[in-house]
Design a protein around this motif. Sequence first.
Motif, PDB file in Angstrom:
ATOM      1  N   VAL A  68       0.824  -1.209   0.000  1.00  0.00           N
ATOM      2  CA  VAL A  68       0.000   0.000   0.000  1.00  0.00           C
ATOM      3  C   VAL A  68       0.860   1.262   0.000  1.00  0.00           C
ATOM      4  N   SER A  69       2.108   1.157   0.455  1.00  0.00           N
ATOM      5  CA  SER A  69       2.988   2.331   0.458  1.00  0.00           C
ATOM      6  C   SER A  69       3.212   2.874  -0.946  1.00  0.00           C
ATOM      7  N   THR A  70       2.980   2.062  -1.982  1.00  0.00           N
ATOM      8  CA  THR A  70       3.175   2.543  -3.356  1.00  0.00           C
ATOM      9  C   THR A  70       2.093   3.518  -3.786  1.00  0.00           C
ATOM     10  N   VAL A  71       1.162   3.852  -2.883  1.00  0.00           N
ATOM     11  CA  VAL A  71       0.135   4.840  -3.214  1.00  0.00           C
ATOM     12  C   VAL A  71       0.779   6.163  -3.654  1.00  0.00           C
ATOM     13  N   THR A  72       1.917   6.497  -3.054  1.00  0.00           N
ATOM     14  CA  THR A  72       2.613   7.735  -3.436  1.00  0.00           C
ATOM     15  C   THR A  72       3.084   7.673  -4.888  1.00  0.00           C
TER      16      THR A  72
END
Length: 297
Positions: free
Chosen positions: A107-111
Amino acid sequence: MDIPHGNSRRVAAIGLALAAVYVVWGSTYLGIRIALEGFPPFLMAGVRSLVAGALLYGFLRLRGAPRPSALQWRSAALVGGLLLLGGNGGVVWAEQTVSSGMAAVVVSTVTLWAALFAGIWGEWPHRVEWLGMLLGFTGVVLLNFGGNLKGSPAGAVALGIATVSWALGSMWSRKLALPGGMMAAAAEMLAGGALLLVASAVAGESAPPSPSFRAVLALLYLIVFGSLIGFTAYIYLLGAVRPAVATSYAYVNPVIALLLGMWLAGERVSAHEWLAMPIVLAGVALVALARGRRASR
């Protein structure tokens, strides 16, 4: 030099909001896993959002906040659908088979996705951001070759959809006619929660006859801390700071989620995952820092 009183209050509010999305949201991944011990995924996520949205909406109305207009409700339904049905719903469904720590890393790849979607509104990534995106997505590919994600292809797909949906909703929310202040968060949680309950009905989920006390406590934690505090803080940040700052929680949450998962839930992190995680987070940080410099210029 003294900071004007109004500015100092705003700085304090931004600091508290960032602390909420950094720390509180990092802990919600474990909270989701525990709540899933007693509740089906979409039903749990829908109840969480609806209860939190209703509480916040009632509080704001008592304080004199105006009702959202029909146009604002439509915008809230669109954003709430992307953030909560697509985003949170995808994460909750995936955590049935994927560890809470690995879910947070993906989910950190949202950026990265947010930087890509910014191009829709004419803010295409620059060279350093493209490099960060390449690095981050390379890390995700490595995660899919081993560990939790390799063992759960459906969970990996659900997390991918969740991340894309959350990033699109975050960027689009800045262009839509939404209610002012925290009423935007209340309306989005109500609309998103209703959509999650529709998804629950379509999936054939049913309320458990006697969920465990531990699962009920986890759900209460998600309602109060994950939604009332964390989600409202995030909606505030989307309107108060640059997107790169608002989504900077993405490279703090995984660390907290991994540590809590290992400490309290006995989750194991393979050597393969330890190798891929810093690659993902380095890419996310590179994109966030590059966008921050662009905005300050």
